[in-house]
Motif scaffolding. Structure first.
Motif, mmCIF file in Angstrom:
data_model
loop_
_atom_site.group_PDB
_atom_site.id
_atom_site.type_symbol
_atom_site.label_atom_id
_atom_site.label_comp_id
_atom_site.label_asym_id
_atom_site.label_seq_id
_atom_site.Cartn_x
_atom_site.Cartn_y
_atom_site.Cartn_z
ATOM 1 N N ARG A 193 21.574 -37.193 29.312
ATOM 2 C CA ARG A 193 20.316 -36.458 29.208
ATOM 3 C C ARG A 193 19.621 -36.772 27.887
ATOM 4 O O ARG A 193 18.410 -36.929 27.840
ATOM 5 N N MET A 194 20.401 -36.865 26.819
ATOM 6 C CA MET A 194 19.782 -37.188 25.532
ATOM 7 C C MET A 194 19.251 -38.621 25.540
ATOM 8 O O MET A 194 18.167 -38.896 25.029
ATOM 9 N N SER A 195 20.016 -39.520 26.141
ATOM 10 C CA SER A 195 19.651 -40.935 26.063
ATOM 11 C C SER A 195 18.306 -41.224 26.713
ATOM 12 O O SER A 195 17.568 -42.081 26.228
ATOM 13 N N VAL A 196 17.964 -40.508 27.795
ATOM 14 C CA VAL A 196 16.695 -40.825 28.454
ATOM 15 C C VAL A 196 15.509 -40.487 27.547
ATOM 16 O O VAL A 196 14.496 -41.188 27.570
ATOM 17 N N PHE A 197 15.656 -39.429 26.737
ATOM 18 C CA PHE A 197 14.560 -39.104 25.824
ATOM 19 C C PHE A 197 14.447 -40.150 24.720
ATOM 20 O O PHE A 197 13.356 -40.475 24.267
ATOM 21 N N VAL A 198 15.593 -40.670 24.295
ATOM 22 C CA VAL A 198 15.585 -41.730 23.292
ATOM 23 C C VAL A 198 14.870 -42.960 23.850
ATOM 24 O O VAL A 198 14.001 -43.552 23.193
ATOM 25 N N ILE A 199 15.217 -43.324 25.094
ATOM 26 C CA ILE A 199 14.580 -44.490 25.707
ATOM 27 C C ILE A 199 13.088 -44.258 25.846
ATOM 28 O O ILE A 199 12.263 -45.113 25.507
ATOM 29 N N CYS A 200 12.730 -43.073 26.314
ATOM 30 C CA CYS A 200 11.317 -42.766 26.548
ATOM 31 C C CYS A 200 10.504 -42.911 25.265
ATOM 32 O O CYS A 200 9.472 -43.576 25.246
ATOM 33 N N SER A 201 10.983 -42.306 24.170
ATOM 34 C CA SER A 201 10.206 -42.359 22.922
ATOM 35 C C SER A 201 10.174 -43.774 22.351
ATOM 36 O O SER A 201 9.168 -44.188 21.785
ATOM 37 N N THR A 202 11.286 -44.506 22.490
ATOM 38 C CA THR A 202 11.318 -45.864 21.965
ATOM 39 C C THR A 202 10.321 -46.746 22.711
ATOM 40 O O THR A 202 9.576 -47.518 22.093
ATOM 41 N N VAL A 203 10.304 -46.610 24.039
ATOM 42 C CA VAL A 203 9.366 -47.403 24.827
ATOM 43 C C VAL A 203 7.938 -46.951 24.548
ATOM 44 O O VAL A 203 7.014 -47.768 24.507
ATOM 45 N N ALA A 204 7.770 -45.636 24.317
ATOM 46 C CA ALA A 204 6.429 -45.135 24.001
ATOM 47 C C ALA A 204 5.902 -45.777 22.723
ATOM 48 O O ALA A 204 4.699 -45.998 22.580
ATOM 49 N N ALA A 205 6.816 -46.085 21.782
ATOM 50 C CA ALA A 205 6.390 -46.749 20.551
ATOM 51 C C ALA A 205 5.790 -48.120 20.857
ATOM 52 O O ALA A 205 4.807 -48.534 20.238
ATOM 53 N N ILE A 206 6.377 -48.817 21.845
ATOM 54 C CA ILE A 206 5.806 -50.114 22.249
ATOM 55 C C ILE A 206 4.426 -49.892 22.859
ATOM 56 O O ILE A 206 3.475 -50.633 22.579
ATOM 57 N N GLY A 207 4.328 -48.834 23.682
ATOM 58 C CA GLY A 207 3.036 -48.501 24.278
ATOM 59 C C GLY A 207 1.992 -48.237 23.205
ATOM 60 O O GLY A 207 0.832 -48.664 23.333
ATOM 61 N N ALA A 208 2.419 -47.565 22.134
ATOM 62 C CA ALA A 208 1.471 -47.236 21.061
ATOM 63 C C ALA A 208 0.989 -48.494 20.361
ATOM 64 O O ALA A 208 -0.169 -48.578 19.949
ATOM 65 N N ILE A 209 1.897 -49.482 20.220
ATOM 66 C CA ILE A 209 1.477 -50.741 19.595
ATOM 67 C C ILE A 209 0.356 -51.369 20.419
ATOM 68 O O ILE A 209 -0.670 -51.811 19.888
#
Lengths: 257, 506
Positions: free
Chosen positions: B395-411
């Motif tokens: 459960r924790m890992s999916v939030f980590v993945i989501c925010s990390t990928v969101a950082a790419i989206g922000a770029i």
């Protein structure tokens, strides 16, 4: 009779002030179905959970294959080859049969899942158990009937070279035909040499598949007798009164409470 | 439900002679007549037991099965793909500019940002959770790297000392939370971010991207810890963080400030194109890789005697996709510049980025043990727990993945705009990203969804916005139409769930 595969001697278990299991002796033999019966609150589920390593026992011995063992966690139990099929089936609806059977113990090839290998293994187990009601092992569990789901749950327990399978009321929610399927499967497990423990409230089921009946009464093992030597009425008495004739717990005046 | 119980009143007679109409123990042997035969001929009947499973189906039968699944409510990405076709047709008819090379390339870069954030969100949605803070969290990551770029690495000076130290503490806390949840891998990026901030290397585009990813992971650790370990519902946690991160962005950038993306590499992420040669190389790599994976698996299963789709069908599918890829690559390699003096050609950089994330995300979900566990926890968390899966960690890992990928989206989003302002990642960003995943067919109820859903859904959203703007419709219409499409997608999800529950798909 064959050598017991699993033996409990003088097991006690309390939850705080509530003494749930009193000096329980219990024997499971390979190739036999042992029915565990008892009224609500008699301690059936607690006994199963003690064997499965979910609850630690307070005192008493657990012998597996004649050797004393300690089962501290479900993982220890699984390592010995003890599998539990719970009443509320522990299956994921969104996964298919193969995925469910290997859940938590997926086979890998390198970094990736060995899907083809798991599919073959799952199919073989189901075929060995003569399961014919499932059309494809890639069917999603959501679309299976209650009996088929129970079948998958049991087959999952068999997959792991298990030696003892504990079934907690496998037919409780099933219809007539589905109960039939599951009981056949339970019998086949024993015929394949496993030690099977069947918890049931249903006397028909018990007398149909069990070799031995073990009756719990208020946390005590009232009797563990071969099914052939007993009758339904006697078992009902053992469940409700703890004794039947010369079987069971001695009358209160002689019993040490 | 206990259907059968022994009679509640026990017979008073203790005698064994009291025989009810019971089934004697002996009769059980007679019960399953087939059992004896079955076990005797087990080896030979093993195949017959799963007749449908092993018999190779013909093309017609395979197509029939597909339609049976559709009518049973397993729609997948089909409604979204259908919607996309309809949208393309409508806009092509209504606007002469819509189906031009320039606009299609523009469409790709417009949709890429929210699509990428949506791809990360798919993981969260698979668990039946939601991350409302993904948008503003991506804004925080963008603000940090944009600031790092502006002040040439001296974040202490750029942020002011107490903001800087608080950020350092937050990084350390995130790493600690990851360790506490035994998600040790996720502890590395926050520590790395801490080190990068402390040593203050001069600005470098690749360093900024790394910093963005690390900050994203740190934010994910915080969200995931609160949801998985502390046990606060994800809706509340991420709603609170959505607001908080908006404030943090403001803190970093300053009221009314704007940080320009003054770097060629970073600017080109969303605005540059591969060279024509590079475009064709990408096509060869992607096409050959796709064909190799699909055909490799197909023939592998065929060799082991497992059930497969008909070879003709698989071959056709691979062929069609490869040809479409070739056509797209060719078209994007034509000069699409409206100005004679400039040449604009090649596949936009966002395409390989999105493709790479798609391959990686799909590989993790479909082919690894972790991915299987994500689906299992989303389907039935209790069953997963009993199967020995560490549900908290997943459960924790999916939030980590989501925010990390969101950082790419922000770029991508910041690169497209060319600057980072205090509104970065706010507004509709998150809603469009969730919308992309849901429109593509990812279920909000958990357990059902694929990374590619976000791409299809992202394309739908980008097409609506792009097409309506070309038609000169005001923002009001764009918002209303997008909202209605999202509503439609959610209804399709709910109805197909009901239908597949009722139909009991084979």
């Amino acid at each position: 009779m064959s050598q017991p595969i699993l033996e409990l001697r003088g097991v006690n278990k309390s939850f705080g002030p509530v003494h749930v299991l009193h000096d329980v002796d219990f024997t499971v033999r390979p190739g036999e179905v042992t029915a565990l019966v008892g009224d609500n609150g008699a301690g059936k589920s607690t006994l199963v959970k003690c064997i499965a390593g979910i609850h630690p026992t307070d005192s008493g011995e657990l012998l597996f294959d004649g050797e004393p063992v300690t089962v501290g966690s479900p993982r220890d139990a699984a390592a010995l080859g003890i599998e539990v099929v719970y009443q509320d089936l522990a299956l994921c609806d969104n996964l298919d049969i193969v995925d469910n059977m290997f859940l938590g113990r997926e086979r890998l090839r390198g970094l990736t899942l060995d899907d083809a290998g798991m599919e073959e293994a799952a199919r073989k187990v189901l075929a060995d158990l003569s399961v014919r009601t499932v059309k494809s092992v890639r069917t999603s569990v959501a679309s299976l009937s209650g009996g088929q789901r129970q079948t998958v749950a049991i087959a999952k327990a068999v997959l792991w070279d298990s030696r003892v399978v504990l079934l907690d009321e496998p037919t409780a929610a099933l219809g007539v035909a589905q109960t039939r399927q599951v009981l056949d499967l339970v019998r086949r497990l024993a015929d394949n040499g496993l030690g099977v423990v069947l918890i049931s409230h249903n006397m028909n089921d018990v007398f149909e598949v069990a070799d031995t009946v073990a009756a719990l009464y208020l946390g005590r093992m009232a009797a563990e007798v071969p099914t052939a030597d007993t009758s339904r009425a006697q078992v009902v008495e053992l469940i409700t009164a703890g004794r039947s004739g010369d079987l069971g717990i001695p009358a209160p005046e002689t019993a040490t409470v | 439900m206990k259907t059968a119980r022994p009679s509640p009143s026990p017979p008073t007679s203790p005698s064994k002679d009291f025989v009810m109409t019971e089934t004697p123990a002996g009769t059980r042997a007679a019960a399953p007549g087939s059992t004896a035969q079955g076990s005797a001929a087990q080896g030979s009947t093993a195949v017959a037991d799963f007749g449908i499973d092993t018999a190779q189906r013909g093309v017609r039968q395979a197509i029939g099965d597909y339609f049976a699944r559709l009518s049973g409510g397993q729609l997948g990405a089909l409604p979204a793909l259908g919607g996309l076709v309809v949208l393309f047709t409508v806009f092509t008819v209504l606007s002469p500019q819509f189906l031009t090379l320039g606009n299609i390339a523009n469409l790709l870069t417009q949709g890429a940002g929210i699509t990428v954030i949506g791809m990360g969100l798919v993981y969260v949605l698979l668990l039946g959770e939601i991350d409302l803070s993904a948008g503003t969290a991506s804004g925080v990551t963008a603000a940090v790297w944009a600031l790092h770029l502006k002040v040439d690495g001296n974040l202490l000076g750029g942020m002011g000392s107490w903001v800087f130290y608080l950020t350092l503490v937050a990084m350390a806390l995130s790493a600690g939370m990851a360790v506490l949840t035994k998600l040790h891998v996720a502890a590395i990026p926050p520590v790395l971010a801490l080190v990068l901030m402390l040593i203050g290397l001069p600005a470098n585009p690749w360093l900024e991207m790394l910093l963005a990813l690390c900050i994203g992971t740190a934010i994910g650790c915080l969200t995931g810890f609160l949801v998985a370990k502390v046990g606060i519902p994800s809706f509340v946690v991420t709603l609170a963080l959505f607001l908080a991160w908006q404030g943090v962005v403001l803190l970093y950038i300053g009221e009314g400030g704007t940080l320009a993306v003054n770097d060629e590499v970073l600017f080109n992420v969303a605005n540059g194109n591969l060279s024509p040669l590079g475009s064709w190389l990408l096509f060869v790599l992607a096409g050959a890789g796709y064909a190799a994976v699909v055909l490799g698996r197909h023939f592998g299963r065929l060799k082991r005697g497992l059930v497969v789709q008909p070879t003709a069908l698989v071959g056709t599918k691979v062929g069609v996709i490869v040809v479409l890829g070739a056509v797209a690559t060719y078209a994007l390699n034509l000069n699409r510049s409206p100005n004679e003096a400039v040449v604009i050609q090649g596949v936009p950089y966002v395409v390989p980025i999105v493709l790479g994330l798609l391959v990686l995300g799909t590989f993790v979900l479909d082919r690894t043990r972790y991915g299987r566990h994500v689906y299992a926890v989303g389907g039935n968390a209790e069953a997963a727990r009993r199967a020995g899966i560490d549900v908290t960690k997943v459960r924790m890992s999916v939030f980590v993945i989501c925010s990390t990928v969101a950082a790419i989206g922000a770029i991508i989003l910041s690169s497209k705009v060319g600057s980072v302002d205090p509104q970065a990642g706010g507004g509709n960003t998150l809603l469009f990203a969730v919308g992309a995943a849901v429109i593509g067919g990812t279920s909000l109820f958990g357990g059902k969804g694929r990374v590619r859903d976000a791409i299809v859904g992202g394309a739908v959203i980008a097409t609506i916005e792009n097409g309506l703007r070309l038609l000169g419709e005001p923002a009001a219409v764009v918002s209303i139409v997008t909202g209605l499409v999202l509503l439609l997608a959610a209804s399709v999800d709910a109805l197909s769930r009901r239908r597949s529950a009722a139909a009991g798909v084979r």
